[in-house]
Design a protein around this motif. Structure first.
Motif, PDB file in Angstrom:
ATOM      1  N   LEU A  11      26.857  55.253  42.866  1.00  0.00           N
ATOM      2  CA  LEU A  11      26.310  54.608  41.677  1.00  0.00           C
ATOM      3  C   LEU A  11      25.414  53.440  42.058  1.00  0.00           C
ATOM      4  O   LEU A  11      24.359  53.226  41.455  1.00  0.00           O
ATOM      5  CB  LEU A  11      27.450  54.137  40.776  1.00  0.00           C
ATOM      6  CG  LEU A  11      27.030  53.558  39.421  1.00  0.00           C
ATOM      7  CD1 LEU A  11      26.206  54.565  38.627  1.00  0.00           C
ATOM      8  CD2 LEU A  11      28.264  53.127  38.624  1.00  0.00           C
ATOM      9  N   ALA A  12      25.821  52.699  43.089  1.00  0.00           N
ATOM     10  CA  ALA A  12      25.003  51.579  43.559  1.00  0.00           C
ATOM     11  C   ALA A  12      23.668  52.079  44.111  1.00  0.00           C
ATOM     12  O   ALA A  12      22.615  51.473  43.885  1.00  0.00           O
ATOM     13  CB  ALA A  12      25.760  50.783  44.627  1.00  0.00           C
ATOM     14  N   GLU A  17      17.810  52.696  43.485  1.00  0.00           N
ATOM     15  CA  GLU A  17      16.593  53.512  43.440  1.00  0.00           C
ATOM     16  C   GLU A  17      15.883  53.353  42.103  1.00  0.00           C
ATOM     17  O   GLU A  17      14.649  53.288  42.040  1.00  0.00           O
ATOM     18  CB  GLU A  17      16.937  54.980  43.700  1.00  0.00           C
ATOM     19  CG  GLU A  17      15.744  55.922  43.697  1.00  0.00           C
ATOM     20  CD  GLU A  17      14.732  55.661  44.812  1.00  0.00           C
ATOM     21  OE1 GLU A  17      13.703  56.350  44.841  1.00  0.00           O
ATOM     22  OE2 GLU A  17      14.980  54.749  45.643  1.00  0.00           O
ATOM     23  N   VAL A  18      16.645  53.259  41.022  1.00  0.00           N
ATOM     24  CA  VAL A  18      16.039  52.987  39.712  1.00  0.00           C
ATOM     25  C   VAL A  18      15.283  51.668  39.748  1.00  0.00           C
ATOM     26  O   VAL A  18      14.129  51.576  39.306  1.00  0.00           O
ATOM     27  CB  VAL A  18      17.126  52.962  38.614  1.00  0.00           C
ATOM     28  CG1 VAL A  18      16.556  52.356  37.319  1.00  0.00           C
ATOM     29  CG2 VAL A  18      17.657  54.361  38.346  1.00  0.00           C
ATOM     30  N   ALA A  19      15.911  50.640  40.291  1.00  0.00           N
ATOM     31  CA  ALA A  19      15.275  49.322  40.356  1.00  0.00           C
ATOM     32  C   ALA A  19      14.028  49.352  41.226  1.00  0.00           C
ATOM     33  O   ALA A  19      13.017  48.705  40.917  1.00  0.00           O
ATOM     34  CB  ALA A  19      16.279  48.292  40.889  1.00  0.00           C
ATOM     35  N   ARG A  20      14.082  50.115  42.330  1.00  0.00           N
ATOM     36  CA  ARG A  20      12.919  50.199  43.226  1.00  0.00           C
ATOM     37  C   ARG A  20      11.735  50.866  42.517  1.00  0.00           C
ATOM     38  O   ARG A  20      10.593  50.397  42.617  1.00  0.00           O
ATOM     39  CB  ARG A  20      13.281  50.999  44.473  1.00  0.00           C
ATOM     40  CG  ARG A  20      12.183  51.031  45.536  1.00  0.00           C
ATOM     41  CD  ARG A  20      12.538  51.962  46.679  1.00  0.00           C
ATOM     42  NE  ARG A  20      12.460  53.365  46.262  1.00  0.00           N
ATOM     43  CZ  ARG A  20      11.315  54.058  46.246  1.00  0.00           C
ATOM     44  NH1 ARG A  20      10.172  53.483  46.584  1.00  0.00           N
ATOM     45  NH2 ARG A  20      11.323  55.329  45.882  1.00  0.00           N
ATOM     46  N   THR A  97      18.353  58.223  48.514  1.00  0.00           N
ATOM     47  CA  THR A  97      18.574  58.664  47.139  1.00  0.00           C
ATOM     48  C   THR A  97      17.247  59.040  46.502  1.00  0.00           C
ATOM     49  O   THR A  97      16.282  58.270  46.533  1.00  0.00           O
ATOM     50  CB  THR A  97      19.248  57.552  46.322  1.00  0.00           C
ATOM     51  OG1 THR A  97      20.516  57.266  46.907  1.00  0.00           O
ATOM     52  CG2 THR A  97      19.444  57.979  44.875  1.00  0.00           C
ATOM     53  N   VAL A  98      17.174  60.230  45.920  1.00  0.00           N
ATOM     54  CA  VAL A  98      15.977  60.731  45.252  1.00  0.00           C
ATOM     55  C   VAL A  98      16.359  61.114  43.828  1.00  0.00           C
ATOM     56  O   VAL A  98      17.342  61.832  43.616  1.00  0.00           O
ATOM     57  CB  VAL A  98      15.403  61.958  45.991  1.00  0.00           C
ATOM     58  CG1 VAL A  98      14.241  62.563  45.208  1.00  0.00           C
ATOM     59  CG2 VAL A  98      14.945  61.572  47.387  1.00  0.00           C
ATOM     60  N   LEU A  99      15.595  60.642  42.861  1.00  0.00           N
ATOM     61  CA  LEU A  99      15.887  60.921  41.461  1.00  0.00           C
ATOM     62  C   LEU A  99      14.990  62.031  40.926  1.00  0.00           C
ATOM     63  O   LEU A  99      13.833  62.170  41.360  1.00  0.00           O
ATOM     64  CB  LEU A  99      15.697  59.657  40.619  1.00  0.00           C
ATOM     65  CG  LEU A  99      16.486  58.422  41.069  1.00  0.00           C
ATOM     66  CD1 LEU A  99      16.279  57.275  40.080  1.00  0.00           C
ATOM     67  CD2 LEU A  99      17.966  58.742  41.222  1.00  0.00           C
TER      68      LEU A  99
END
Length: 404
Positions: A11-12, A17-20, A97-99
């Motif tokens: 989750l972290a 990655e969202v923040a980046r 991590t890739v979204l």
């Protein structure tokens, strides 16, 4: 990250990655696309797919009963493509991590089984910049063809450059061969993809222009997509066939880029040769005509004299389909630009001029008064072409002037 469960570490990593992506402006610094990303990101990596009505209400301020399903589909499609393009152009490290937004799902998830992407090939040593995707193959093909054909047929004809090119051979700078190109965007129907189309819009000359218009005129540009394509008019190859050998046989380092990728900084490191239509000059248009007694008129089919207001207008566009005569005009210039670059421009209003100008500028001697004027520090000229259905039938020097 397995569906149905998540660790604190996973989750972290997702939140990081969202923040980046948010901090890097990958989906924009504001607007509906960024709001859609924020909404899906806040739901978390294990949230079920949102409904179109939920997205319409939360992001677009529409009630579920009034929701425009097409709007939701289009924006989700655009966001999915933004993420895909980002990770393709910036390959993640192994295990990073890739979204993604999986097809058919309105949720932001972690791509399972992220494998390291193959590193991009190293750039050519001589290339000052990388050409954008889409235009690279077109430009490279045209230039390689022009060099090959020109070298094959040139023989000894170009062993001595004429007065237009002679200063370029004395310069110690490498040459930047700039080709006039045009930005294309797509209109993609996510429900019926085969109804998609490519569009050339003179208001849209870059991905940044498209994004601005998407935000300011969503009704008109809401379904538009940056598809990473530029095109190069094939008639450019006719002029390149004649001009390329002039550069190659002098042993100059020649780097090739589309006009859309040119920056002002390049004028401090390279001499520049532009080949293409007047409408494809990009940054070079302002640089060229800022110090000229001529200017581009109300359209790119027109060149105007600032001194006398005389105008030279191509009527090719309205007459090329019929077996009648018409006129087109080519523009030539050589001057020193800010930054020290020696700039040579070989351009035309329409394609007949571009087809016909190559043999003239590459000949052993330029026509009469143009040859004399080209021996000075700077020169500009207009050449009139009489055409019929794309063929160059005759030409005449219309105007020649010195310039700084």
């Amino acid at each position: 990250m397995a569906q149905g469960s998540t660790s604190n570490a996973d989750l972290a990593a997702y939140r990081a990655e969202v923040a980046r992506l948010q901090a890097g402006g990958v989906v924009g610094k504001g607007g509906r696309l960024a709001e859609l990303f924020d909404y899906l990101a806040q739901r978390g990596p294990l949230a079920p797919s949102a409904t179109q009505g939920e997205i319409a209400a939360a992001v677009f301020g529409q009630t579920e009963t009034d929701a425009d399903d097409a709007t939701v589909r289009v924006y989700v499609h655009r966001l999915r493509k933004k993420l895909d393009d980002h990770y393709r152009d910036h390959p993640p490290a192994p295990g990073a991590t890739v979204l993604e937004i999986p097809a058919g799902i309105y949720a932001l998830q972690v791509l399972p089984g992220n494998e390291p992407a193959a590193p991009p090939p190293p750039p050519a040593a001589a290339a000052p910049v990388a050409a954008p995707r889409g235009v690279l193959a077109v430009a490279a093909a045209a230039v390689l063809l022009a060099f090959a054909l020109g070298w094959w047929f040139s023989g000894r004809e170009h062993s001595t450059p004429n007065a237009l090119w002679e200063p370029l051979t004395r310069s110690e700078r490498p040459v930047l061969l700039v080709l006039g190109d045009y930005y294309l965007f797509g209109e993609i129907d996510p429900v019926i993809p085969e109804n998609g189309r490519l569009i050339r819009d003179f208001r849209v000359n870059s991905a940044e222009d498209l994004l601005r218009l998407q935000n300011s005129e969503p009704d008109r540009y809401g379904m538009a997509e940056d598809v990473g394509l530029n095109y190069l008019p094939f008639q450019t190859s006719y002029a390149l066939q004649q001009i390329a050998p002039l550069l190659a046989t002098e042993g100059k380092q020649v780097d090739v880029i589309p006009a859309s990728e040119m920056t002002a900084q390049m004028l401090s490191t390279h001499d520049v040769v532009y080949v293409g239509l007047l409408s494809g000059m990009g940054l070079l248009e302002d640089i060229t005509f800022a110090g000229s007694s001529l200017s581009v008129g109300d359209t790119y089919d027109e060149i105007r004299d600032r001194r006398s207001d005389q105008r030279w207008i191509s009527d090719e566009a309205t007459r090329i389909a019929a077996p009648v005569f018409y006129r087109d005009y080519a523009y030539l210039a050589r001057f020193h630009a800010p930054g020290g670059a020696l700039v040579t421009v070989v351009a035309s209003e329409r394609v007949t001029g571009l087809r016909g100008i190559g043999p003239i500028v590459a000949g052993r001697h330029l026509p009469g008064e143009l040859d004399e004027a080209a021996q000075g520090d700077g020169v500009e000229a207009l050449i009139r072409f009489t055409g019929q259905q794309g063929a160059d039938l005759s030409e005449a020097v219309e105007l020649v002037r010195p310039r700084n």
